[in-house]
Design a protein around this motif. Structure first.
Motif, PDB file in Angstrom:
ATOM      1  N   GLY A 244       0.883  -1.171  -0.072  1.00 28.15           N
ATOM      2  CA  GLY A 244       0.003   0.031   0.169  1.00 28.15           C
ATOM      3  C   GLY A 244       0.840   1.330   0.020  1.00 28.15           C
ATOM      4  N   ARG A 245       0.479   2.222   0.687  1.00 27.48           N
ATOM      5  CA  ARG A 245       1.118   3.425   0.757  1.00 27.48           C
ATOM      6  C   ARG A 245       2.000   3.698   1.970  1.00 27.48           C
ATOM      7  N   TYR A 246       3.150   4.247   1.761  1.00 26.28           N
ATOM      8  CA  TYR A 246       4.228   4.403   2.503  1.00 26.28           C
ATOM      9  C   TYR A 246       5.069   5.639   2.422  1.00 26.28           C
ATOM     10  N   LEU A 247       5.937   5.936   3.310  1.00 27.78           N
ATOM     11  CA  LEU A 247       6.773   7.104   2.932  1.00 27.78           C
ATOM     12  C   LEU A 247       8.371   6.757   3.015  1.00 27.78           C
ATOM     13  N   ILE A 248       9.144   7.584   2.295  1.00 26.14           N
ATOM     14  CA  ILE A 248      10.454   7.177   2.169  1.00 26.14           C
ATOM     15  C   ILE A 248      11.205   8.627   2.240  1.00 26.14           C
ATOM     16  N   ALA A 249      12.478   8.309   2.452  1.00 26.02           N
ATOM     17  CA  ALA A 249      13.311   9.368   2.676  1.00 26.02           C
ATOM     18  C   ALA A 249      13.823   9.815   1.206  1.00 26.02           C
ATOM     19  N   THR A 250      13.851  10.963   0.606  1.00 24.77           N
ATOM     20  CA  THR A 250      14.495  11.538  -0.488  1.00 24.77           C
ATOM     21  C   THR A 250      15.976  11.837  -0.615  1.00 24.77           C
ATOM     22  N   LYS A 251      16.612  11.825   0.818  1.00 27.92           N
ATOM     23  CA  LYS A 251      17.942  12.222   1.187  1.00 27.92           C
ATOM     24  C   LYS A 251      18.178  11.729   2.417  1.00 27.92           C
ATOM     25  N   ASP A 252      19.453  11.703   2.747  1.00 28.31           N
ATOM     26  CA  ASP A 252      20.001  11.348   4.179  1.00 28.31           C
ATOM     27  C   ASP A 252      19.207  12.076   5.289  1.00 28.31           C
ATOM     28  N   ILE A 253      18.558  11.460   6.167  1.00 26.88           N
ATOM     29  CA  ILE A 253      18.051  12.123   7.317  1.00 26.88           C
ATOM     30  C   ILE A 253      18.837  11.976   8.588  1.00 26.88           C
ATOM     31  N   LEU A 254      19.171  12.951   9.391  1.00 30.76           N
ATOM     32  CA  LEU A 254      20.039  12.877  10.464  1.00 30.76           C
ATOM     33  C   LEU A 254      19.130  12.837  11.727  1.00 30.76           C
ATOM     34  N   PRO A 255      19.549  12.023  12.814  1.00 30.37           N
ATOM     35  CA  PRO A 255      18.637  11.675  13.839  1.00 30.37           C
ATOM     36  C   PRO A 255      18.170  13.126  14.445  1.00 30.37           C
ATOM     37  N   GLY A 256      17.227  13.324  14.873  1.00 28.59           N
ATOM     38  CA  GLY A 256      16.558  14.595  15.366  1.00 28.59           C
ATOM     39  C   GLY A 256      15.729  15.353  14.519  1.00 28.59           C
ATOM     40  N   GLU A 257      16.050  15.199  13.209  1.00 25.33           N
ATOM     41  CA  GLU A 257      15.410  15.745  12.095  1.00 25.33           C
ATOM     42  C   GLU A 257      13.829  15.788  12.292  1.00 25.33           C
ATOM     43  N   LEU A 258      13.248  16.793  12.029  1.00 25.65           N
ATOM     44  CA  LEU A 258      11.655  16.753  12.001  1.00 25.65           C
ATOM     45  C   LEU A 258      11.124  16.481  10.665  1.00 25.65           C
ATOM     46  N   LEU A 259      10.274  15.278  10.662  1.00 28.12           N
ATOM     47  CA  LEU A 259       9.721  14.679   9.293  1.00 28.12           C
ATOM     48  C   LEU A 259       8.282  14.943   8.951  1.00 28.12           C
ATOM     49  N   VAL A 260       7.516  15.078  10.228  1.00 31.52           N
ATOM     50  CA  VAL A 260       6.320  15.312  10.035  1.00 31.52           C
ATOM     51  C   VAL A 260       5.477  16.117  11.348  1.00 31.52           C
ATOM     52  N   GLY A 555       0.722  16.217  16.575  1.00 35.45           N
ATOM     53  CA  GLY A 555       1.797  15.277  16.286  1.00 35.45           C
ATOM     54  C   GLY A 555       2.949  15.678  15.703  1.00 35.45           C
ATOM     55  N   THR A 556       4.039  15.189  15.963  1.00 37.50           N
ATOM     56  CA  THR A 556       5.402  15.263  15.405  1.00 37.50           C
ATOM     57  C   THR A 556       6.206  14.000  15.451  1.00 37.50           C
ATOM     58  N   VAL A 557       6.673  13.775  14.148  1.00 36.03           N
ATOM     59  CA  VAL A 557       7.597  12.508  13.895  1.00 36.03           C
ATOM     60  C   VAL A 557       8.977  13.113  13.622  1.00 36.03           C
ATOM     61  N   GLN A 558       9.814  12.494  14.400  1.00 35.44           N
ATOM     62  CA  GLN A 558      11.348  13.065  14.242  1.00 35.44           C
ATOM     63  C   GLN A 558      12.258  11.728  14.155  1.00 35.44           C
ATOM     64  N   ALA A 559      13.396  11.990  13.473  1.00 34.49           N
ATOM     65  CA  ALA A 559      14.011  10.676  13.077  1.00 34.49           C
ATOM     66  C   ALA A 559      14.694  10.509  14.445  1.00 34.49           C
ATOM     67  N   SER A 560      14.950   8.914  14.652  1.00 27.86           N
ATOM     68  CA  SER A 560      15.467   8.678  16.101  1.00 27.86           C
ATOM     69  C   SER A 560      16.831   8.021  15.620  1.00 27.86           C
ATOM     70  N   GLN A 561      17.019   8.108  14.284  1.00 25.17           N
ATOM     71  CA  GLN A 561      18.361   7.451  14.024  1.00 25.17           C
ATOM     72  C   GLN A 561      18.753   7.906  12.491  1.00 25.17           C
ATOM     73  N   LEU A 562      19.929   7.644  12.016  1.00 18.99           N
ATOM     74  CA  LEU A 562      20.148   8.006  10.654  1.00 18.99           C
ATOM     75  C   LEU A 562      19.160   7.354   9.484  1.00 18.99           C
TER      76      LEU A 562
END
Length: 768
Positions: A244-260, A555-562
């Motif tokens: 189905g539907r899913y989200l992917i990273a379009t570039k390297d994302i560092l820990p702590g970056e805000l995604l949603v 709600g906020t989603v942040q990267a917890s790892q690379l």
């Protein structure tokens, strides 16, 4: 409670058992509109009467006796100088007082006095204004006016204070000849003192006494996503038939970056256990606060001084603006249904509020679009994303852009411009998994929805369902054209089934312990339930690469790892590898989300179990103290190779756990010395029985830290907390919520002990 109360579930279960087998079978294959029509024909007058009796038992109408109880309890707390508790009790009193009455004004005035003693002067001024607005007695006005002047003096607002003092002097002079004159003498002395000293001494130092509200660092998306406005530009939406539907990273994302960063499309506060103690046939007055007493029913933010709904005793708000917004958007419909909505559960309440927010026109369009045009098999493929991971099939950016699936077809939930927004259109396209729910569950949900719709009144639709004309409720309901009974109920049933897999629990940290405790604990509680369409796009992993947090209904989603470019962005649906074994996780995911997880954490754990390696946090060999491995017959992993029966070890562990619980009860009863002695004995026995990473080892160390903190022995408390931290890190990982709670306690211990041993600050940072 997500589903209806037990009494209603039991009643519906009895009705289910009475149905003919052919009728029960129909619920297995029927689509949503057929389920609604079937339940409409099966709902009997005795069912409606039973629901009405239950609702009367859980009434949220304003109760004069409850008002008196909470006001008197508030007065008792005030006299004991427990001002914070008094504010909460007076707030509960306002919820049961009628607007524009002396009762309401007195509760606001009393609450303002408590806030004054807490040095929360701005809030005190707001309550003074509310008391006057609701008709505070004229003879008591000087007391309230003096408090207002004292607040203004304390805040350093000299010009306003002078004006307030002038008005007060005029009021006192007018009452000098009245029968209340003797009561003015104390007030005049306070006024004289304030005039001679207060105005000269005011300044920022007094204003600093105001208790600061909790402040949060506002997080914002650095660069917004053109196709997903609630997501960062580093996030892309993809879709394929397998997951189905899913989200992917379009570039390297560092820990702590805000995604949603997404505001809930809809959210409803969970009643909480305390509320049920106040309601129901065996209700008892309870002065403890429930979720609905502490958080705004509109924005979910913490409430300092609640403003009650004028029609019911349940809804409370943080401001007049939130109260007005809620009334206009949904509460004017929900207000009279309070008891019924509590009976039918949070999911049913969310379903109703969702369609109220969406409006009749949009609900009708979307339901009609699906009716008769999409079969259940096609819905499973194109309607939304099943929460199933296939981590070995990593997507590439070429497999799908932000608005198209792998085959080039539009992604469900996106608008005609290819944008996926937090809208009703996106909510509607979340999967209900109709074919995967049990027939009896669909009967329970369908009958509950139909019963609620009939309770709403025939003003929502023409006569086919009810056989009657418009009702007097019409003036209080939205004026848009009705989409009809089946469409209205089908949409609500769809949302109720969606919530089984797509509900997002809104959480908050709640402090445990007494107000006077020097070291407090925090626990995460489920505050509310809502729809977050963008966050719902995240697939599950038992060891996710993101963390989810809430501030109110945001709600906020942040990267917890690379997260590498092209890697899927994953979220944990609840069953986490650090908190449950793989078998328990699979059972929970299969039961609630209808899929078997094949994430990397599950595969690693299965491989570890197949290898026969000892479990983390198990038993020790009594001979050589090495870890034991196996299921029933445990084999030593050390040099002695002993084989030991598991049964006596389990019995010994249970006895040890019981003694630890006894020690904890002694701590709660302020019997610290015997608790310490018992815990030290348990600690020595546990070291011989259990490996150092066992959960009970950490609990014993944590309890010892608590005991020594209560004795003021901060160095010993910190030492035991450090040992507890090591166990928690081994059990839950260095980036877990649990490690954060332990670090928070350690920081309080170090602060209270005014000690920061060499290297400890660096040590704490390594665990962040």
């Amino acid at each position: 409670m997500d589903l209806p109360v037990e009494e209603w579930q039991s009643h519906v279960h009895r009705q289910w058992l009475r149905l003919q087998p052919s009728v029960r079978e129909a619920f297995s294959t029927s689509v949503l509109e057929e389920i609604v029509l079937l339940c409409s024909s099966l709902l009997q007058p005795e069912d409606e009467a039973f629901l009405q009796r239950l609702a009367e038992g859980y009434s949220v109408e304003k109760d004069p006796n409850a008002y008196l109880f909470y006001k008197e309890e508030g007065n008792k707390a005030f006299q004991k100088k427990a001002y914070q508790a008094a504010t909460m009790l007076y707030s509960q009193g306002t919820s049961h007082a009628r607007p524009h009455t002396q009762e309401m004004s007195l509760c606001f005035a009393n609450r303002s006095a408590a806030f004054f003693h807490l040095a929360q002067y701005e809030t005190c001024l707001e309550d003074i204004e509310r008391a006057q607005m609701h008709g505070y007695p004229e003879r008591l006005q000087p007391k309230l006016m003096l408090r207002k002047a004292e607040c203004l003096v304390a805040l350093g607002r000299r010009q306003e204070a002078s004006l307030a003092i002038h008005d007060l002097e005029q009021k006192v002079a007018a009452q000098q000849t009245s029968t209340d004159a003797p009561h003015l003498q104390a007030l005049q002395r306070r006024l004289y003192h304030m005039k001679t000293r207060g105005l000269e001494d005011t300044g920022p130092a007094e204003a600093d006494l105001v208790a600061p509200a909790h402040t949060f660092k506002e997080v914002t998306l650095r660069t917004k996503n053109e196709r997903i406005p609630s997501a960062a530009s580093s996030v892309a939406l993809c879709s394929d038939p397998s997951r189905g539907r899913y989200l992917i990273a379009t570039k390297d994302i560092l820990p702590g970056e805000l995604l949603v960063k997404e505001e809930a499309f809809v959210s409803v506060l969970n009643p909480g256990e305390t509320l049920w103690l106040r309601l129901g046939p065996e209700a008892k007055r309870d002065s403890r606060a429930a979720h609905g007493d502490l958080h705004c029913h509109c924005c979910l933010k913490p409430i300092v001084a609640s403003i009650p709904c004028q029609g019911c005793s349940y809804a409370k708000y943080c401001s007049q603006q939130c109260m007005q917004l809620a009334w206009e958007r949904y509460h004017r419909t929900e207000c009279s249904l309070g008891g019924t909505l509590l009976i039918l559960g949070v999911f049913c309440h969310v379903a109703l509020r969702t369609v109220l927010l969406a409006g009749f026109e949009l609900v009708g369009k979307l339901v009609k679009m699906f009716q008769g045009t999409v079969n259940s098999e096609a819905v499973s493929l194109c309607e939304g994303h099943p929460p199933v991971e296939k981590p070995n099939a990593q997507p590439t950016l070429e497999e799908g852009d932000q608005s198209q699936g792998a085959s080039g077809t539009p992604v469900p939930g996106c608008d005609r411009n290819g944008s996926y927004q937090s809208s009703y259109y996106a909510v509607f396209h979340l999967m209900p998994h109709t074919e995967k729910h049990s027939p009896e569950h669909k009967f329970l949900c369908g009958l509950s929805i139909v019963a609620l719709c009939k309770k709403l009144g025939e003003a929502y639709w023409p006569s086919p369902l009810l056989g009657q004309g418009p009702s007097e409720q019409e003036a209080a309901l939205p004026t848009e054209a009705s989409p009809g009974p089946s469409i209205w109920a089908v949409a609500m049933l769809r949302h109720m089934l969606q919530l089984h897999c797509n509900a997002q629990g809104v959480t908050a940290l709640q402090e445990a312990g007494s107000d006077g405790d020097l070291v407090t604990e925090q626990r995460q509680v489920r505050l509310a339930t809502g729809f977050f369409p963008v966050i719902s796009l995240l697939n599950h992993s038992c060891s996710p690469n993101t963390s989810l947090a809430f501030r109110g209904s945001m709600g906020t989603v942040q990267a917890s790892q690379l997260i590498a470019c092209g890697q899927e962005i994953l979220h944990c649906y609840g069953p986490h590898a650090c908190r449950m074994d793989v078998a328990t996780r699979q059972q929970k995911l299969r039961c609630q989300y209808f899929f078997d997880c094949c994430c990397q954490a599950c595969e690693d754990e299965e491989a570890h179990r197949a290898s026969g390696a000892p479990k983390q946090g198990g038993f020790r060999c009594p001979t050589c103290r090495a870890a034991l491995q196996g299921d029933d017959a445990l084999r030593c992993s050390g040099a002695c190779m002993n084989v030991i029966s598991k049964t006596p070890l389990v019995s010994q562990l249970q006895d040890l756990q019981q003694r630890v619980e006894v020690a904890l009860e002694l701590l709660r009863g302020d019997k610290t010395a015997p608790a310490v002695q018992l815990l030290l004995g348990c600690q020595q026995e546990a070291e011989n029985l259990l490996t150092s990473e066992h959960r009970l080892m950490g609990e014993i160390e944590d309890h010892l830290a608590q005991a020594y903190a209560s004795l003021g022995d901060w160095p010993k408390s910190a030492a035991h907390l450090r040992k507890s931290l090591q166990v928690v890190e081994a059990q839950h990982g260095p980036a877990s919520v649990e490690i954060g709670h332990e670090l928070f306690k350690l920081s309080q211990v170090l602060f209270n002990g005014v000690v920061m041993p060499s290297g400890s600050e660096q040590w704490i940072n390594t665990l962040r």
